[in-house]
Design a protein around this motif. Sequence first.
Motif, PDB file in Angstrom:
ATOM      1  N   LEU A   1       0.995  -1.325  -0.210  1.00 60.25           N
ATOM      2  CA  LEU A   1      -0.119  -0.100   0.279  1.00 60.25           C
ATOM      3  C   LEU A   1       0.838   1.276   0.122  1.00 60.25           C
ATOM      4  N   PRO A   2       1.178   1.885  -1.119  1.00 52.56           N
ATOM      5  CA  PRO A   2       2.065   3.060  -1.309  1.00 52.56           C
ATOM      6  C   PRO A   2       1.241   4.354  -0.564  1.00 52.56           C
ATOM      7  N   GLU A   3       0.221   4.218  -0.316  1.00 56.21           N
ATOM      8  CA  GLU A   3      -0.500   5.459   0.325  1.00 56.21           C
ATOM      9  C   GLU A   3      -1.219   5.332   1.548  1.00 56.21           C
ATOM     10  N   ALA A   4      -0.456   4.215   2.148  1.00 50.84           N
ATOM     11  CA  ALA A   4      -1.412   4.139   3.785  1.00 50.84           C
ATOM     12  C   ALA A   4      -0.912   5.076   4.602  1.00 50.84           C
ATOM     13  N   THR A   5       0.115   5.775   4.448  1.00 47.87           N
ATOM     14  CA  THR A   5       0.672   6.653   5.555  1.00 47.87           C
ATOM     15  C   THR A   5       1.371   7.717   4.682  1.00 47.87           C
ATOM     16  N   ARG A   6       1.887   8.812   5.514  1.00 48.68           N
ATOM     17  CA  ARG A   6       2.557   9.945   4.928  1.00 48.68           C
ATOM     18  C   ARG A   6       3.734   9.597   3.955  1.00 48.68           C
ATOM     19  N   ARG A   7       4.029   9.883   2.843  1.00 47.40           N
ATOM     20  CA  ARG A   7       4.854   9.621   1.867  1.00 47.40           C
ATOM     21  C   ARG A   7       6.241   9.976   2.406  1.00 47.40           C
ATOM     22  N   VAL A   8       7.422   8.777   2.397  1.00 50.72           N
ATOM     23  CA  VAL A   8       8.641   9.150   2.916  1.00 50.72           C
ATOM     24  C   VAL A   8       9.699   8.784   1.701  1.00 50.72           C
ATOM     25  N   THR A   9      10.499   9.616   1.541  1.00 46.49           N
ATOM     26  CA  THR A   9      11.545   9.522   0.236  1.00 46.49           C
ATOM     27  C   THR A   9      12.268   8.464   0.396  1.00 46.49           C
ATOM     28  N   GLY A  10      12.245   7.575  -0.744  1.00 43.75           N
ATOM     29  CA  GLY A  10      12.921   6.209  -0.816  1.00 43.75           C
ATOM     30  C   GLY A  10      12.251   5.161  -0.277  1.00 43.75           C
ATOM     31  N   TRP A  11      11.158   5.198   0.564  1.00 42.18           N
ATOM     32  CA  TRP A  11      10.550   4.191   0.904  1.00 42.18           C
ATOM     33  C   TRP A  11       9.137   3.996   0.059  1.00 42.18           C
ATOM     34  N   LYS A  12       9.113   2.641  -0.421  1.00 42.98           N
ATOM     35  CA  LYS A  12       8.072   2.283  -1.519  1.00 42.98           C
ATOM     36  C   LYS A  12       6.591   2.377  -0.881  1.00 42.98           C
ATOM     37  N   GLY A  13       6.565   2.100   0.371  1.00 42.07           N
ATOM     38  CA  GLY A  13       5.301   1.885   1.038  1.00 42.07           C
ATOM     39  C   GLY A  13       4.865   0.854   1.977  1.00 42.07           C
ATOM     40  N   LEU A  14       3.861   0.708   2.633  1.00 40.88           N
ATOM     41  CA  LEU A  14       3.646  -0.284   3.583  1.00 40.88           C
ATOM     42  C   LEU A  14       3.400  -1.545   3.102  1.00 40.88           C
ATOM     43  N   GLU A  15       4.104  -2.626   3.298  1.00 43.52           N
ATOM     44  CA  GLU A  15       3.604  -3.853   3.067  1.00 43.52           C
ATOM     45  C   GLU A  15       3.274  -4.755   4.071  1.00 43.52           C
ATOM     46  N   TYR A  16       2.153  -5.425   4.080  1.00 43.11           N
ATOM     47  CA  TYR A  16       1.417  -6.018   5.039  1.00 43.11           C
ATOM     48  C   TYR A  16       1.000  -7.449   4.610  1.00 43.11           C
ATOM     49  N   ARG A  17       0.755  -8.263   5.578  1.00 41.78           N
ATOM     50  CA  ARG A  17       0.272  -9.696   5.346  1.00 41.78           C
ATOM     51  C   ARG A  17      -1.256  -9.602   5.383  1.00 41.78           C
ATOM     52  N   ALA A  18      -1.968 -10.013   4.387  1.00 44.93           N
ATOM     53  CA  ALA A  18      -3.430 -10.089   4.299  1.00 44.93           C
ATOM     54  C   ALA A  18      -3.899 -11.226   5.489  1.00 44.93           C
ATOM     55  N   ALA A  19      -4.538 -10.650   6.493  1.00 42.03           N
ATOM     56  CA  ALA A  19      -4.811 -11.390   7.474  1.00 42.03           C
ATOM     57  C   ALA A  19      -6.065 -12.337   7.552  1.00 42.03           C
ATOM     58  N   PHE A  20      -5.928 -13.343   8.454  1.00 46.23           N
ATOM     59  CA  PHE A  20      -7.295 -14.218   8.514  1.00 46.23           C
ATOM     60  C   PHE A  20      -7.236 -14.720  10.093  1.00 46.23           C
ATOM     61  N   PRO A  21      -8.442 -14.847  10.661  1.00 46.74           N
ATOM     62  CA  PRO A  21      -8.465 -14.963  12.141  1.00 46.74           C
ATOM     63  C   PRO A  21      -7.894 -16.476  12.492  1.00 46.74           C
ATOM     64  N   MET A  22      -7.229 -16.740  13.500  1.00 47.75           N
ATOM     65  CA  MET A  22      -7.121 -18.170  14.087  1.00 47.75           C
ATOM     66  C   MET A  22      -8.173 -18.995  14.069  1.00 47.75           C
ATOM     67  N   VAL A  23      -9.248 -18.585  14.612  1.00 48.53           N
ATOM     68  CA  VAL A  23     -10.639 -19.026  14.683  1.00 48.53           C
ATOM     69  C   VAL A  23     -11.558 -18.873  13.627  1.00 48.53           C
ATOM     70  N   LYS A  24     -12.098 -19.702  12.980  1.00 45.66           N
ATOM     71  CA  LYS A  24     -12.849 -19.736  11.938  1.00 45.66           C
ATOM     72  C   LYS A  24     -14.248 -18.759  12.165  1.00 45.66           C
ATOM     73  N   PRO A  25     -14.202 -17.797  11.226  1.00 46.52           N
ATOM     74  CA  PRO A  25     -15.341 -16.906  11.802  1.00 46.52           C
ATOM     75  C   PRO A  25     -16.823 -17.501  11.668  1.00 46.52           C
ATOM     76  N   PRO A  26     -17.716 -17.884  12.333  1.00 53.88           N
ATOM     77  CA  PRO A  26     -18.800 -18.437  12.367  1.00 53.88           C
ATOM     78  C   PRO A  26     -19.777 -17.745  11.332  1.00 53.88           C
ATOM     79  N   GLY A  27     -19.553 -16.351  10.768  1.00 51.36           N
ATOM     80  CA  GLY A  27     -20.530 -15.836   9.949  1.00 51.36           C
ATOM     81  C   GLY A  27     -19.918 -15.854   8.561  1.00 51.36           C
ATOM     82  N   ALA A  28     -18.726 -16.515   8.488  1.00 46.57           N
ATOM     83  CA  ALA A  28     -17.820 -16.430   7.221  1.00 46.57           C
ATOM     84  C   ALA A  28     -17.715 -15.009   6.640  1.00 46.57           C
ATOM     85  N   ASN A  29     -17.826 -14.911   5.425  1.00 44.95           N
ATOM     86  CA  ASN A  29     -17.776 -13.557   5.017  1.00 44.95           C
ATOM     87  C   ASN A  29     -19.224 -12.993   4.355  1.00 44.95           C
TER      88      ASN A  29
END
Length: 781
Positions: free
Chosen positions: A304-332
């Motif tokens: 996500l290049p635009e997730a925060t204030r821009r910083v010179t030389g930093w391409k942006g925020l890289e994160y792991r797409a999360a899922f819960p340890m316990v399967k959600p009863p309501g799914a999606n």
Amino acid sequence: MAEEPDHLQEEHFDVLTKSGLKTGISKPRGDVHRDGDYHRAVHVWIFAENTQELLLQRRADCKDSWPGLWDISSAGHISAGDSSLVTARRELEEELGVILPQDAFEMIFIFLQECVINDGKFINNEFNDVYLITTLDPIPLEAFTLQETEVSAVKYISYDEYRSVLAKEDPEYVPYDVNGQYGQLFDIIERRYKENPVARSSAIQKQLLRFAPVTLDAELTGLVDGERDSLVLLVKAAKIMDEIFSLQVWCSNPVLRDWLKEHADASELDKLKWMYYVINKSPWSCLDENAAFLTTADSAIKLLPEATRRVTGWKGLEYRAAFPMVKPPGANFYPPDMDKMEFESWKGSLTEDQQKDATSFFNVIKRHSEFGLESPLSNDTVDIANHMVGSAHDLYFVPFSQEYNPFLKRAAELLHKAGDMISSPSLKRLLHSKASAFLSNDYYESDIAWMELDSKLDVTIGPYETYEDALFGYKATFEAFIGVRDDKATAQIKLFGDNLKILEQNLPMESVYKSEDVIAAPIRVIQLLYNSGDVKGPQTVAFNLPNDEHIVNDRGTSMVMLKNVSEAKFKHILQPIADVCITKEQQELVDFESFFTHTICHECCHGIGPHTITLPNGQKSTVRLELQELHSALEEAKADIVGLWALRFLISQDLLPKSLLKSMYVSFLAGCFRSVRFGIHEAHGKGQALQFNWLYDKGAFILHPDEKFSVDFSKVEGAVESLSREILTIQAKGDKEAANVLLQKYSKMTQPLKLSLQKLEDIQVPVDIAPIFPIANKILE
């Protein structure tokens, strides 16, 4: 510590009970902390994977609790009427200037914090929803935009060092008991990143061995040219059902799937992760009570290049797409932070027609407060105002036809093209009407067309089963089955459909509950060529559709039997189970004819018994609506046990051979051990445990000193009838409390079951099959 600035002092919080349930009362923030009322807040942790560091914020000196101390990355109270996830996202943006989508937030646990500070003037009894955001690298400190009234500084600290300073009660840090509930944060991180890859590979390999790979083929010589040519289009349309189902399971499931597939060749462990994911179609293992076999640390990396204030030389925020340890009863199907109380409150504010939409099979529930933040599938030009009903509440519904529009549009085009190639009038009608239903969200005509299908090429495609919705059992998942009709076997089993009305009138329950309008269910036997969508883990041997009570009442149901799947399961699973678990004297009574005949009867019996019911107050309802999340398990148990009762009845009427009498009971006993291995949190496994434990309790099943079982033929008939009566009566009354009592008592892993399951594990009898479809796979290459 959740905190608000002075200008929000009159903000109201929902007051909770000591167990965390809403009381229906809200109070100003100051009064809540003065009186020590229980309330809700969120904690958001940002964790940098590559450096194993947590982000901390220094609380502003003006705070009225813990001023100037180092604390959680971000935190805040949940205002009255607000939701947890929306609050977490908002607090992160307001306090740190970090804007992240829903799939960056992983709910890891709920923490109850009870403390008194400021000379007893500030009582904090707070239920905190703790979220973890996993970034690849630390976010540069200059990328944050700090809210001066809340945060004076931020820093990163290794999670080990942070745990150490908390354990020492360092006065510069807000105190948390690392030996208590909050220690889970450190335990979770440690388990994820310190696990031995060899041990993990071995564990997943063991899980994989429970599935026997079996090639399923079918003879295509009976198909005419148009049907053969259409197969390519139909398999491609069916493949799209996998795409939709993946999204229905969880919002980040599709990107996880693509990531695992892309990295499957990176190592032996990565290959095993992908292989087991393919079987489960999610990070949760079907055969292990939906325990996660993957973690967010295994998931896709998103930039996500635009997730925060821009910083010179930093391409942006890289994160792991999360899922819960316990399967959600309501799914999606529902917002992840929605509970039953919120849904029921919203539903109560709707008109009668809107309530039907809210509980409909064919839509998803969303939040106004999240609308516009992220909508990867939605067409922004589509006016959804008509669906945003109940505007005083945060919830609204969106039809499948809109939510999954890009997928359904492609599938509809393929079905229309296939329909144009087909000469069979009934198949042509089915394909065109199903294609139209995908875009209109009205499935009535297409389901009627499916029931009236009379074609050598057999196709089932669309949203049907509701097992994935463990919250209410309302929402349907997409699936597809393509096969070639077995004409000989189909002709042989016409007997069951012809006698459905007679079975209904003789059901072991009070006559007042019996229906006069049972319609014989057409039965089709096919050799399966391909399946997709909601077909994960244990493979179905048959299905009885549709589930829509309106069609069931108007037209009944139809069923499809998958004969080559049944044969594979009998050969690879049921026969070996019988050799291990059934006494030698009764082993020869376990045969395929009994197994397959009971499967047929099971599916028939979904179509009889209570569906639309009259409640004690005279109100019309359905069993599904009244029993909610308990419906699926009880309905599977009903179809099983009433199916056994029905076989006995048909034998007594000389409609089936008496040679089935003993073999059907012993084959059923062996089948109990097969189904319970699916796990007692899964509807079929839970229903099977109920039946086994009831029959064992009544002495119909006997455990011998050599740890093998047999059937007591003098008791089994009465035990089958008594359980049939119990379940049918609960369904007829829509008695959820009685259903819960029955399932709580009998749907558990008792010692006799544990004994047999351990024996089967010791000799590694497969739990189920993993089908391979050579014809379809060639098309999809």
